[in-house]
Every structure is written in structure tokens, then in C-alpha cells.
Design a protein around this motif. Structure first.
Motif, PDB file in Angstrom:
ATOM      1  N   VAL A 377      40.114  43.247  34.944  1.00 19.85           N
ATOM      2  CA  VAL A 377      39.310  42.318  34.143  1.00 19.85           C
ATOM      3  C   VAL A 377      38.672  41.267  35.048  1.00 19.85           C
ATOM      4  N   GLN A 378      39.473  40.702  35.955  1.00 16.92           N
ATOM      5  CA  GLN A 378      38.959  39.678  36.879  1.00 16.92           C
ATOM      6  C   GLN A 378      37.931  40.278  37.848  1.00 16.92           C
ATOM      7  N   GLN A 379      38.148  41.513  38.246  1.00 15.16           N
ATOM      8  CA  GLN A 379      37.211  42.203  39.142  1.00 15.16           C
ATOM      9  C   GLN A 379      35.848  42.356  38.471  1.00 15.16           C
ATOM     10  N   LYS A 380      35.863  42.783  37.231  1.00 16.68           N
ATOM     11  CA  LYS A 380      34.616  42.979  36.500  1.00 16.68           C
ATOM     12  C   LYS A 380      33.873  41.661  36.323  1.00 16.68           C
ATOM     13  N   ALA A 381      34.611  40.605  35.964  1.00 19.96           N
ATOM     14  CA  ALA A 381      33.988  39.291  35.778  1.00 19.96           C
ATOM     15  C   ALA A 381      33.396  38.782  37.084  1.00 19.96           C
ATOM     16  N   TYR A 382      34.075  39.024  38.183  1.00 19.06           N
ATOM     17  CA  TYR A 382      33.614  38.572  39.496  1.00 19.06           C
ATOM     18  C   TYR A 382      32.323  39.289  39.880  1.00 19.06           C
ATOM     19  N   LEU A 383      32.274  40.605  39.682  1.00 13.68           N
ATOM     20  CA  LEU A 383      31.099  41.387  40.068  1.00 13.68           C
ATOM     21  C   LEU A 383      29.894  41.099  39.172  1.00 13.68           C
ATOM     22  N   GLU A 384      30.178  40.741  37.914  1.00 14.89           N
ATOM     23  CA  GLU A 384      29.087  40.476  36.983  1.00 14.89           C
ATOM     24  C   GLU A 384      28.678  39.006  36.978  1.00 14.89           C
ATOM     25  N   GLY A 385      29.370  38.204  37.779  1.00 12.40           N
ATOM     26  CA  GLY A 385      28.987  36.803  37.922  1.00 12.40           C
ATOM     27  C   GLY A 385      29.487  35.890  36.829  1.00 12.40           C
ATOM     28  N   PHE A 386      30.509  36.342  36.061  1.00  8.42           N
ATOM     29  CA  PHE A 386      31.017  35.523  34.957  1.00  8.42           C
ATOM     30  C   PHE A 386      32.359  34.876  35.269  1.00  8.42           C
ATOM     31  N   ALA A 387      32.868  35.067  36.490  1.00  6.44           N
ATOM     32  CA  ALA A 387      34.183  34.535  36.827  1.00  6.44           C
ATOM     33  C   ALA A 387      34.140  33.017  36.929  1.00  6.44           C
ATOM     34  N   GLU A 388      35.211  32.368  36.475  1.00  8.34           N
ATOM     35  CA  GLU A 388      35.295  30.917  36.528  1.00  8.34           C
ATOM     36  C   GLU A 388      35.696  30.464  37.925  1.00  8.34           C
ATOM     37  N   ASN A 389      35.290  29.242  38.267  1.00  4.07           N
ATOM     38  CA  ASN A 389      35.644  28.629  39.564  1.00  4.07           C
ATOM     39  C   ASN A 389      35.255  29.507  40.746  1.00  4.07           C
ATOM     40  N   GLY A 390      34.102  30.153  40.620  1.00  8.24           N
ATOM     41  CA  GLY A 390      33.623  30.973  41.725  1.00  8.24           C
ATOM     42  C   GLY A 390      34.471  32.195  41.995  1.00  8.24           C
ATOM     43  N   GLY A 391      35.251  32.620  41.006  1.00 14.14           N
ATOM     44  CA  GLY A 391      36.092  33.808  41.174  1.00 14.14           C
ATOM     45  C   GLY A 391      37.361  33.535  41.952  1.00 14.14           C
ATOM     46  N   ALA A 392      37.826  32.263  41.939  1.00 14.50           N
ATOM     47  CA  ALA A 392      39.005  31.888  42.732  1.00 14.50           C
ATOM     48  C   ALA A 392      40.239  32.695  42.323  1.00 14.50           C
ATOM     49  N   GLU A 393      40.397  32.933  41.002  1.00 13.79           N
ATOM     50  CA  GLU A 393      41.573  33.675  40.537  1.00 13.79           C
ATOM     51  C   GLU A 393      41.535  35.111  41.031  1.00 13.79           C
ATOM     52  N   PHE A 394      40.348  35.730  40.988  1.00 10.04           N
ATOM     53  CA  PHE A 394      40.229  37.108  41.466  1.00 10.04           C
ATOM     54  C   PHE A 394      40.458  37.185  42.970  1.00 10.04           C
ATOM     55  N   LEU A 395      39.920  36.244  43.720  1.00  6.12           N
ATOM     56  CA  LEU A 395      40.086  36.247  45.170  1.00  6.12           C
ATOM     57  C   LEU A 395      41.548  36.059  45.559  1.00  6.12           C
ATOM     58  N   ASP A 396      42.296  35.324  44.735  1.00  6.94           N
ATOM     59  CA  ASP A 396      43.731  35.180  44.984  1.00  6.94           C
ATOM     60  C   ASP A 396      44.443  36.514  44.756  1.00  6.94           C
TER      61      ASP A 396
END
Length: 611
Positions: A377-396
Motif C-alpha cells: 500500500v505504501q509502495q503504491k502511494a509513494y509511486l503515485e505521489g500520494f504518500a504523506e511526508n514525502g514517503g517517509a514511512e515507505f522509505l523506512d
């Protein structure tokens, strides 16, 4: 909660430090009737045989806290006829009558000796001088305590000189002395890379795990209902696999030892306990059986990942840095370092046809700690540009996956995926597998391409120029200052291949230390010049050879190499004087300037000065 899991928690990084001490663990074992974690004591049998021999010697056990001094002393005491009850009685000096009418004095902890008990050290001095042949001693102490205690009795006529003898044995790592009846065992010399498999096997094979087989969460048919403690145990066992976690940990510990970093057995027990039980959301950051249903309900089992727990990621940053083993393993930067290929697999692998197979094999195939629902879920949000805080949670989450991949990429894919680029030391795997182990274990020669790269790195530092010359070592100065950043006045070439006594080689000594050795002459009176070659210096020279600026990786290494260059120049001067090289003394003076040609090869041109 099983008593076993509760007992295993005691070895973990819990706030109450006293739980780590051998005496406290023994009391818990006796109170709860739990089988102890039995780890092979490397010198135990040798110690017992010494005291049972016809000519026994007194023994000093030294080492850092957690190396097993108390354990060795207690097991010798029990084997020679002492009882556990006697051992636990108040008093720091234990006395035992042993065979051949000898009396053994066991000093459990030299630091706790009272003033009136220090006279026993005079008796110890008499015993090892063979002036009190009926007395034997077994003393447990760290180096500093030992020397300080002996210093306090050094003026006594019967103890005079003993401190100097023992200090000399410590410095030279001498086990026995030809004039004194004493043996010295430095338990800090026990390799952590050797001890870790013993610790892992002792924990995994403990009978206490049998209680877990009756738990409903053990190997539940629904993988999302399985106990993370049991999952971590199975991954560390890796019965049908290559035992990748174990082997990679051994590699890391061996690299630490090459860099003169020692981890005692107590820290290894702490590491294994944390690997099994770590979780950031539970009390003391270590799981109990009662925590498992809550973690499953909250779907946070992934935070118990053994791959994160290796680095103490379940702990607060402050506690992680304060815990020796996590502080040391953290220096490898695993999780923070990466390569383009690894990150492309983790981030784009699901959509990239060229990476999809690797994504399936390395990420999706791990249903428990790999790409779970949260990750996807976080991967998809990150790639589509919808992740919060610049995708910090996904990058973690990506950071955690890098840690998992370091301990799960199979051996046959190490080179393809450039495994060691996931660490601070990109050349660490090569150094360990192709250089250190073959040379120290088999006396093999170093691969020529590796030696050439190291020489190229030395030449770039010695001259300050981006040279590609690697078949000969170039010695140059700035005229008067050998440690100048740029040195263009040529002094000498040293052939890498053996030629008239000149050579550059990688060798090891009897203690397993690796050296870059430069020979200047076939004359045995001209000593070789050695550079201790540990991981950091190897990485530094390799990076400089491949284009890094000398000051960008390690200022300390840069200064070490310049000091090595100064020693080589000094030896070159010695060779010249012994070979009585003639210098012109007429009305001209000449010297050679270094010139870098279009191919990056260093050459020299002669400059004449008329006067």
C-alpha cells in the motif's frame, strides 16, 4: 508465558544490567529449575587437566566483562570437587583441597578483594616462584585490575618483580613463562566469529522450546496468525537452507575482529536473545508469550523481524547506541547504505518487467517479513505521489527490507546483486573472502588484480596525482616535506613483482594480522616496511584507486598512509647509504620531476640545475 522464554529475555538488552551477570543467571536457573544455556568453554578442559596434572600451575583468567571469567572459574571449582553452595557463600576467596595435598585458592573477582585479603597476592607470588609449592591459585580479573592489584604488593620482598612479569605476558600474549609456575589465559582472544555458532546452537537446541510446540500460534496454518518468536527461531535455524543469517553474521564479526574490535560472549547472548524476541511495541522491547496475540491482532508482527533485531532496531536510539554489540554492528550502515539495483527492485520491481522475477524471488516470496500489505500500500502511494511526508514511512520500510536482503540474498547472487554495497564497506566481502581468509588460513598469494589496485591507491596518495600506474610503487616528495598533499619530485620506483630484492606483497603473521609488505633489497640487513592492512585501510586504498579523493573517506587513514610513505622513504635512504650510491658533486645538480602522461601513467623527466 513459558519459563524458557522468560529466561531467554534475561539475556536480552533489558534495563536491569545485573541480570547479565553469571551469578544472577545461576540463581535463576536454580530457582526455576531451568536447564542452563550451555556454551562450549574453549579453555575449560585444559584448565581442569592442568589442576589434575602431576605438575599443576597457578592460572590467571583475564579478559573484558562478559568474556566468561566467572563461568570458567566456577566450572573448574565444581569439577575439582567444590560445591555450588560453597561457591555461593559470602567471600571472594574460595579454598579447596585438591589432589597431591595441594590447596587451591580461587579468587572470584580481584576487584572485590578487601585490604586484608591482598596478602593472598603475596602468597600467589610465592607460589608461582615455586616458594610455596603446596599452594595453587586461580584468579579472575580484567587486565587493569590485575596490574593494579599486583602493583600494590610489588614492594613486598616475596612479590617483587611479579607485576612486571605478568604485565609482560599480557603485552606479548604469552600463555606460559619459562621461569614461573603460572599460566595466563586472555579470554578476550576468543574469537566472536568462533563463539557465535556455539551461542546460536546452544539457544536453538535448548529443551525449553518444546513447550512452544503446544502453542496454538506455533506454525499456525494461517501465516498471519503465526508467532513471531517461533518464526525468528525457524529463520535462524534455516534447516534446509544455507544458514545465510548465521554465515553473514559470522562475516561481520570476523571483520570486526580484523579491525581489533572484540565482542564478549555476554554480548553475543544479548544479540541472539534480541534477534529472537525484539519488538518495539512491547515492554522492555522484548516479547513475552502473552504479547503474541496482541501483536497478531494489531498486525504488527513485521516489527519483530529478526533482520531488524540484529541491529537493535526494536530499541530506542539511545539504548541501541549504549549497547556494545548494536553500536558495533551499526557501524556497517546496513539499511542506510544501498545500491541502485537493490532499491530499484524494492521500489519499482513490481512494475518493471526486467526486475519482476527478482522482486518475486527476493521480496514477494517472503510472506511474513517481506512485502506485506502495508508495504505494498505504501509502495503504491509513494509511486503515485500520494504518500504523506514525502514517503517517509515507505522509505523506512525500504530501509528494513535492505536489512532483510543483506541476511537473505543467497550466496550465488552476492556478486550479481553486489551484496556488500548494502554496507559502508563495499569491498568488505572481497577483503574477507579473497584476501584475508586465503592468506591467513592457506598462506595463499593475493590475487594480482587486487594487489595492483592497492598499489594504484598508494601511488595516488603518495603523489597526489590521479595516476593509473600499478605495476610499481612510486615514492615521491615535495622536496623537503614527505607528507605534502602533492609530491612531484621523484625518489624511486619499487617493483611490485619480485625484482632484485624489491617486491610488494600481502602477508600475514603468526597471529593472523595482515600486512602490506614492501621489500627494498635482497640484503637481509635492510628490513621490509609493513602496513597493517585491516578492513578500513583496505576500503580506503580501494576507493582511492577507483577515484575517491583521499580525504573524503577517512582522514585518519589518509594520515596513516602518509606516515607509511615516510617510513618507506626512510628505508629507501638506508638502502642508498648501504649500497653507497654515488651522487654528482660537480657544478651541476639534477633531480627528477614526475610527469603524468595522457594515459594516466606516471613517468619522470630529469631537471638539471647549474650553479
Amino acid at each position: 508465558m513459558t519459563d524458557w522464554i522468560n529466561f531467554l529475555r534475561r539475556y536480552g538488552p533489558i534495563p536491569r544490567n545485573d541480570n547479565m551477570y553469571d551469578e544472577t543467571i545461576q540463581r535463576i536457573i536454580n530457582k526455576k529449575k531451568i536447564e542452563p544455556i550451555l556454551i562450549e568453554a574453549k579453555y575449560l578442559q585444559e584448565l581442569i587437566e592442568n589442576f589434575q596434572s602431576e605438575q599443576p600451575k597457578s592460572v590467571i583468567l583475564t579478559g573484558t566483562a562478559g568474556d566468561g571469567k566467572t563461568y570458567h572459574a566456577r566450572e573448574v571449582w565444581l569439577e575439582l570437587g567444590g560445591t555450588y553452595q560453597q561457591w555461593e557463600m559470602p567471600g571472594n576467596i574460595k579454598t579447596l583441597s585438591i589432589q597431591r595435598n595441594k590447596t587451591l585458592f580461587v579468587i572470584k573477582d580481584l576487584s572485590e578483594l578487601q585490604n586484608d585479603e591482598r596478602n593472598r597476592l603475596v602468597s600467589f607470588a610465592q607460589a608461582i616462584k615455586n616458594r610455596a609449592s603446596d599452594f595453587l591459585f586461580l584468579i579472575a580479573a580484567n587486565d587493569g585490575q590485575l596490574i593494579e592489584a599486583l602493583k600494590q604488593v610489588d614492594e613486598h620482598p616475596d612479590a617483587y618483580g611479579i607485576r612486571e612479569v605478568i604485565e609482560g605476558m599480557l603485552v606479548t600474549e604469552q600463555k606460559e613463562h619459562d621461569k614461573y609456575e603460572v599460566r595466563l589465559y586472555n579470554l578476550s582472544r576468543i574469537s566472536a566469529a568462533w563463539a557465535l555458532p556455539q551461542v546460536i546452537d546452544a539457544v536453538l537446541k535448548h529443551a525449553g522450546w518444546k513447550d512452544c510446540t503446544h502453542c496454538q500460534y506455533c506454525d499456525h496454518e494461517d501465516i498471519h496468525q503465526r508467532c513471531p518468536i517461533w518464526e525468528n527461531k525457524k529463520r535462524l535455524e534455516d534447516v534446509d537452507g544455507q544458514k545465510v543469517i548465521r554465515e553473514r553474521l559470522i562475516d561481520l564479526l570476523e571483520l570486526c575482529e580484523i579491525n581489533s574490535i572484540h565482542l564478549p560472549i555476554r554480548q553475543l547472548l544479548l544479540l541472539v536473545s534480541n534477534m529472537m524476541l525484539g519488538h518495539p511495541d512491547v515492554r522492555d522491547k522484548l516479547m513475552k508469550c502473552s504479547d503474541v496475540p496482541v501483536l497478531i491482532e494489531n498486525k504488527t508482527m513485521v516489527k519483530a523481524s529478526i533482520y531488524r533485531n540484529v541491529f537493535g532496531e526494536n530499541l530506542t536510539e539511545r539504548r541501541r547506541e549504549a549497547t556494545e554489540v548494536f553500536n558495533i554492528l551499526g557501524r556497517f550502515g546496513i539499511g542506510n547504505e544501498t545500491s541502485n539495483k537493490i532499491d530499484n527492485i524494492l521500489i519499482f520491481g513490481n512494475d518493471d518487467p526486467e526486475l519482476k522475477d527478482l522482486y518475486q524471488e527476493l521480496v514477494l516470496s517472503d510472506l511474513y517479513y517481506g512485502a506485506d500489505d502495508t508495504f505494498q500500500v505504501q509502495q503504491k502511494a509513494y509511486l503515485e505521489g500520494f504518500a504523506e511526508n514525502g514517503g517517509a514511512e515507505f522509505l523506512d520500510l525500504v530501509r528494513s527490507q535492505r536489512q532483510r536482503l543483506f541476511f537473505s540474498i543467497p550466496g550465488e547472487k552476492e556478486d550479481e546483486l553486489k551484496l556488500w554495497e548494502l554496507t559502508t564497506f563495499q569491498y568488505a566481502g572481497e577483503f574477507l573472502i579473497k584476501v584475508y581468509r586465503p592468506i591467513t588460513r592457506n598462506r595463499a598469494k593475493s590475487p594480482s588484480q587486487i594487489l595492483s589496485r592497492l598499489v594504484r591507491g598508494l601511488n595516488r596518495i603518495s603523489t597526489g596525482l590521479l595516476t593509473r600506474t600499478q605495476d610499481k610503487l612510486i615514492l615521491a616528495t615535495s622536496g623537503s616535506y614527505s607528507q605534502a598533499k602533492v609530491s612531484k619530485i621523484f625518489e624511486s620506483f619499487i617493483s611490485v613483482m619480485r625484482d632484485r630484492g624489491e617486491s610488494v606483497q600481502i602477508k600475514s603473521d603468526c597471529s593472523g594480522r595482515l600486512y602490506l609488505e614492501v621489500s627494498f633489497s635482497s640484503d637481509p640487513t635492510v628490513p621490509v616496511v609493513k602496513l597493517h592492512l585491516q578492513l578500513i585501510r583496505y576500503e580506503f586504498l580501494s576507493r582511492v584507486a577507483e577515484g575517491a579523493l583521499p580525504g573524503s573517506f577517512s582522514r585518519e587513514c589518509y594520515e596513516d598512509i602518509l606516515a607509511f610513505k615516510s617510513r618507506m622513504l626512510k628505508q629507501l635512504d638506508m638502502r642508498r647509504r648501504r649500497e653507497q650510491e654515488e651522487f654528482e658533486t660537480n657544478d651541476t645538480m639534477s633531480f627528477h620531476m614526475i610527469k603524468l602522461n595522457a594515459d594516466g601513467v606516471l613517468d619522470k623527466k630529469t631537471v638539471e640545475v647549474l650553479f
